[in-house]
Write an enzyme that holds these catalytic residues in place. Sequence first.
Site, PDB file in Angstrom:
ATOM      1  N   SER A 107       0.813  -1.222   0.000  1.00  0.00           N
ATOM      2  CA  SER A 107       0.000   0.000   0.000  1.00  0.00           C
ATOM      3  C   SER A 107       0.847   1.272   0.000  1.00  0.00           C
ATOM      4  CB  SER A 107      -0.882  -0.018   1.250  1.00  0.00           C
ATOM      5  OG  SER A 107      -1.440   1.254   1.476  1.00  0.00           O
TER       6      SER A 107
ATOM      7  N   GLU B 240       0.117   3.632   1.701  1.00  0.00           N
ATOM      8  CA  GLU B 240       0.146   4.072   3.106  1.00  0.00           C
ATOM      9  C   GLU B 240       1.521   3.844   3.727  1.00  0.00           C
ATOM     10  OE1 GLU B 240      -2.429   5.442   5.439  1.00  0.00           O
ATOM     11  OE2 GLU B 240      -2.813   6.124   3.417  1.00  0.00           O
TER      12      GLU B 240
ATOM     13  N   TYR C  23      -1.978   0.010  10.660  1.00  0.00           N
ATOM     14  CA  TYR C  23      -2.181  -0.651   9.367  1.00  0.00           C
ATOM     15  C   TYR C  23      -0.952  -0.484   8.481  1.00  0.00           C
ATOM     16  CZ  TYR C  23      -3.754  -1.068   4.492  1.00  0.00           C
ATOM     17  OH  TYR C  23      -3.846  -1.390   3.154  1.00  0.00           O
TER      18      TYR C  23
HETATM   19  P1  NDP Z   1     -11.349  -4.890   1.342  1.00  0.00           P
HETATM   20  O1  NDP Z   1     -11.376  -4.364   2.723  1.00  0.00           O
HETATM   21  O2  NDP Z   1     -12.466  -4.574   0.403  1.00  0.00           O
HETATM   22  O3  NDP Z   1     -11.228  -6.499   1.404  1.00  0.00           O
HETATM   23  C1  NDP Z   1     -10.435  -7.130   2.352  1.00  0.00           C
HETATM   24  C2  NDP Z   1     -10.610  -8.634   2.228  1.00  0.00           C
HETATM   25  O4  NDP Z   1      -9.837  -9.292   3.241  1.00  0.00           O
HETATM   26  C3  NDP Z   1     -12.061  -9.113   2.429  1.00  0.00           C
HETATM   27  O5  NDP Z   1     -12.300 -10.188   1.559  1.00  0.00           O
HETATM   28  C4  NDP Z   1     -12.045  -9.590   3.867  1.00  0.00           C
HETATM   29  O6  NDP Z   1     -13.042 -10.544   4.163  1.00  0.00           O
HETATM   30  C5  NDP Z   1     -10.676 -10.231   3.913  1.00  0.00           C
HETATM   31  N1  NDP Z   1     -10.172 -10.458   5.269  1.00  0.00           N
HETATM   32  C6  NDP Z   1     -10.113  -9.581   6.287  1.00  0.00           C
HETATM   33  N2  NDP Z   1      -9.577 -10.157   7.371  1.00  0.00           N
HETATM   34  C7  NDP Z   1      -9.297 -11.438   7.022  1.00  0.00           C
HETATM   35  C8  NDP Z   1      -8.735 -12.546   7.719  1.00  0.00           C
HETATM   36  N3  NDP Z   1      -8.381 -12.461   8.994  1.00  0.00           N
HETATM   37  N4  NDP Z   1      -8.567 -13.709   7.039  1.00  0.00           N
HETATM   38  C9  NDP Z   1      -8.962 -13.819   5.765  1.00  0.00           C
HETATM   39  N5  NDP Z   1      -9.514 -12.815   5.058  1.00  0.00           N
HETATM   40  C10 NDP Z   1      -9.675 -11.640   5.687  1.00  0.00           C
HETATM   41  O7  NDP Z   1      -9.954  -4.451   0.716  1.00  0.00           O
HETATM   42  P2  NDP Z   1      -9.580  -4.092  -0.815  1.00  0.00           P
HETATM   43  O8  NDP Z   1     -10.165  -5.106  -1.705  1.00  0.00           O
HETATM   44  O9  NDP Z   1      -9.845  -2.658  -1.047  1.00  0.00           O
HETATM   45  O10 NDP Z   1      -7.990  -4.242  -0.769  1.00  0.00           O
HETATM   46  C11 NDP Z   1      -7.352  -5.495  -1.052  1.00  0.00           C
HETATM   47  C12 NDP Z   1      -5.971  -5.491  -0.444  1.00  0.00           C
HETATM   48  O11 NDP Z   1      -5.204  -4.431  -0.996  1.00  0.00           O
HETATM   49  C13 NDP Z   1      -5.917  -5.284   1.068  1.00  0.00           C
HETATM   50  O12 NDP Z   1      -4.836  -6.022   1.563  1.00  0.00           O
HETATM   51  C14 NDP Z   1      -5.645  -3.796   1.219  1.00  0.00           C
HETATM   52  O13 NDP Z   1      -5.017  -3.537   2.449  1.00  0.00           O
HETATM   53  C15 NDP Z   1      -4.732  -3.574   0.037  1.00  0.00           C
HETATM   54  N6  NDP Z   1      -4.741  -2.244  -0.527  1.00  0.00           N
HETATM   55  C16 NDP Z   1      -5.921  -1.667  -0.921  1.00  0.00           C
HETATM   56  C17 NDP Z   1      -5.916  -0.451  -1.552  1.00  0.00           C
HETATM   57  C18 NDP Z   1      -7.170   0.215  -1.990  1.00  0.00           C
HETATM   58  O14 NDP Z   1      -7.125   1.420  -2.276  1.00  0.00           O
HETATM   59  N7  NDP Z   1      -8.283  -0.495  -2.094  1.00  0.00           N
HETATM   60  C19 NDP Z   1      -4.643   0.270  -1.825  1.00  0.00           C
HETATM   61  C20 NDP Z   1      -3.465  -0.463  -1.393  1.00  0.00           C
HETATM   62  C21 NDP Z   1      -3.529  -1.664  -0.779  1.00  0.00           C
HETATM   63  P3  NDP Z   1     -14.557 -10.077   4.564  1.00  0.00           P
HETATM   64  O15 NDP Z   1     -15.256  -9.794   3.266  1.00  0.00           O
HETATM   65  O16 NDP Z   1     -15.068 -11.261   5.275  1.00  0.00           O
HETATM   66  O17 NDP Z   1     -14.432  -8.853   5.415  1.00  0.00           O
HETATM   67  P1  GDR Z   2      -7.041   5.584   3.140  1.00  0.00           P
HETATM   68  O1  GDR Z   2      -8.568   5.668   2.663  1.00  0.00           O
HETATM   69  O2  GDR Z   2      -6.901   5.879   4.574  1.00  0.00           O
HETATM   70  O3  GDR Z   2      -6.254   6.428   2.178  1.00  0.00           O
HETATM   71  O4  GDR Z   2      -6.724   4.034   2.942  1.00  0.00           O
HETATM   72  P2  GDR Z   2      -9.843   6.392   3.296  1.00  0.00           P
HETATM   73  O5  GDR Z   2     -10.818   6.506   2.195  1.00  0.00           O
HETATM   74  O6  GDR Z   2     -10.271   5.731   4.552  1.00  0.00           O
HETATM   75  O7  GDR Z   2      -9.267   7.847   3.690  1.00  0.00           O
HETATM   76  C1  GDR Z   2      -8.767   8.736   2.708  1.00  0.00           C
HETATM   77  C2  GDR Z   2      -8.611  10.114   3.325  1.00  0.00           C
HETATM   78  O8  GDR Z   2      -9.894  10.666   3.589  1.00  0.00           O
HETATM   79  C3  GDR Z   2      -9.887  11.264   4.883  1.00  0.00           C
HETATM   80  N1  GDR Z   2     -11.248  11.329   5.425  1.00  0.00           N
HETATM   81  C4  GDR Z   2     -12.019  10.273   5.729  1.00  0.00           C
HETATM   82  N2  GDR Z   2     -11.803   8.951   5.604  1.00  0.00           N
HETATM   83  C5  GDR Z   2     -12.797   8.107   5.979  1.00  0.00           C
HETATM   84  N3  GDR Z   2     -12.635   6.780   5.834  1.00  0.00           N
HETATM   85  N4  GDR Z   2     -13.983   8.569   6.495  1.00  0.00           N
HETATM   86  C6  GDR Z   2     -14.232   9.893   6.651  1.00  0.00           C
HETATM   87  O9  GDR Z   2     -15.298  10.281   7.107  1.00  0.00           O
HETATM   88  C7  GDR Z   2     -13.203  10.794   6.234  1.00  0.00           C
HETATM   89  N5  GDR Z   2     -13.104  12.153   6.212  1.00  0.00           N
HETATM   90  C8  GDR Z   2     -11.914  12.451   5.713  1.00  0.00           C
HETATM   91  C9  GDR Z   2      -8.953  10.365   5.676  1.00  0.00           C
HETATM   92  O10 GDR Z   2      -8.497  11.044   6.859  1.00  0.00           O
HETATM   93  C10 GDR Z   2      -7.859  10.108   4.661  1.00  0.00           C
HETATM   94  O11 GDR Z   2      -6.920  11.146   4.664  1.00  0.00           O
HETATM   95  C11 GDR Z   2      -7.152   3.341   1.772  1.00  0.00           C
HETATM   96  C12 GDR Z   2      -7.422   1.875   2.189  1.00  0.00           C
HETATM   97  O12 GDR Z   2      -7.985   1.212   1.104  1.00  0.00           O
HETATM   98  C13 GDR Z   2      -6.128   1.185   2.570  1.00  0.00           C
HETATM   99  O13 GDR Z   2      -6.377  -0.214   2.759  1.00  0.00           O
HETATM  100  C14 GDR Z   2      -5.118   1.359   1.432  1.00  0.00           C
HETATM  101  O14 GDR Z   2      -3.909   0.745   1.765  1.00  0.00           O
HETATM  102  C15 GDR Z   2      -4.916   2.844   1.141  1.00  0.00           C
HETATM  103  O15 GDR Z   2      -6.154   3.407   0.777  1.00  0.00           O
HETATM  104  C16 GDR Z   2      -3.960   3.064  -0.021  1.00  0.00           C
END
Ligand code: NDP
Ligand code: GDR
Length: 370
Positions: free
Chosen positions: A159, A161, A182
């Site tokens: 990520s 992050e 995280y």
């Molecule tokens: P989601 O939160 O949508 O999905 C996470 C998945 O992980 C779900 O299927 C969830 O299951 C599963 N999960 C959570 N805990 C466990 C566990 N203990 N054992 C097995 N499975 C588990 O995430 P995204 O699809 O958005 O992201 C996919 C991956 O990419 C994650 O690792 C995230 O951290 C990473 N990532 C995401 C980004 C983004 O912008 N979306 C950017 C960079 C990295 P359940 O449905 O049951 O909750």
């Molecule tokens: P992020 O995504 O933390 O970048 O992680 P999120 O959408 O939660 O936050 C983005 C930015 O928005 C600000 N923010 C809020 N965020 C949330 N969730 N809710 C609010 O009400 C709100 N108001 C303002 C946050 O402070 C932050 O700056 C996502 C996840 O998908 C991670 O798993 C992944 O690794 C990173 O993107 C890349």
Amino acid sequence: MASEIDNSRSGSTTNGESPPCAPHKVALITGITGQDGSYLTEFLLDKGYEVHGLIRRSSNFNTQRINHIYIDPHNAHKARMKLHYADLTDASSLRRWLDTILPDEVYNLAAQSHVAVSFEIPDYTADVVATGALRLLEAVRSHIAATGRNHIRYYQAGSSEMFGSTPPPQSETTSFHPRSPYAASKCAAHWYTVNYREAYGIFACNGILFNHESPRRGENFVTRKITRAVGRIKIGLQSKLFLGNLQASRDWGFAGDYVEAMWMMLQQEKPDDYVVATEDSHTVEEFLQVAFGYVGLNWKDHVVIDKRYFRPTEVDNLKGDASRAKKVLGWKPKVGFEQLVKMMVDEDVELAKREKVLVDAGYMDAQQQP
Ligand code: NDP
Ligand code: GDR
């Protein structure tokens, strides 16, 4: 979704459209029920893969994002996506499914992926995100040692992050300065992956993906929270939207584009780490402007700042440099910022219309979201 999932061994199923003996690759995906898992599954099925997903037990079904591609195991001859119970906190289940499924590619997408929530449950977040990745890598290593299947390839969902407070543009050579449990856990997972590559010669890649969104994004991430509210406000089901820091800037892309980059990494001759990003960054406020403006609303009439959504430490500015992915993988994003926002708003306006029908018929309270 059927009440029980299919646990049968792989290798015996092909899609009805494929010839019975067509060679196919087998992929194992953790986190298949998440946003990325669902897009990656569609992508791999289109490429002819047999896809196995590990899902965790929950008291309600958690497969909404993949129900449209699920085929009941009683019609198993037609199914090329199979689901199995496992958990990243349970090492034995990981090794067992590797030995049973015999995958060619393993995609580790599972995570407690919410940054703000990781401050509330730091121990659990580390267990799943950091140690969970280590458990899976170790399962892959011991599976290879036992079977000699050293062609297996591993993808780790890293990520942006991890860069945290390090200023943009961020590339593969930018130093990490994580700002949440995280992010620190993702750094550990990143280095475990590098270490297993160097120590054991495993084909293991880190994708360092910047934020990517879609209509399937979880509803408590800021983009989807905004587009859900826009839909509901437009249709008259809601009037206010409570948010935190509007000045944070993110490099937002479309999840459907990003899963292709994951796959591309595993098709290279050598394993490496890649930043995946649009190279374009916008503040949360800019997202609000485009999303509300698209349906003729002014975000300032609806947004209320609520301190509870501020984080103890914030990541202020992320903007990726994806030159390596562009050059080596030939990857580039297809969906730009405005198109992404509009795609999400369009879907959420339609969703709100369906909710309104239920509200008007007395089947749902306007406050309640299905
Ligand atoms: P989601 O939160 O949508 O999905 C996470 C998945 O992980 C779900 O299927 C969830 O299951 C599963 N999960 C959570 N805990 C466990 C566990 N203990 N054992 C097995 N499975 C588990 O995430 P995204 O699809 O958005 O992201 C996919 C991956 O990419 C994650 O690792 C995230 O951290 C990473 N990532 C995401 C980004 C983004 O912008 N979306 C950017 C960079 C990295 P359940 O449905 O049951 O909750
Ligand atoms: P992020 O995504 O933390 O970048 O992680 P999120 O959408 O939660 O936050 C983005 C930015 O928005 C600000 N923010 C809020 N965020 C949330 N969730 N809710 C609010 O009400 C709100 N108001 C303002 C946050 O402070 C932050 O700056 C996502 C996840 O998908 C991670 O798993 C992944 O690794 C990173 O993107 C890349």
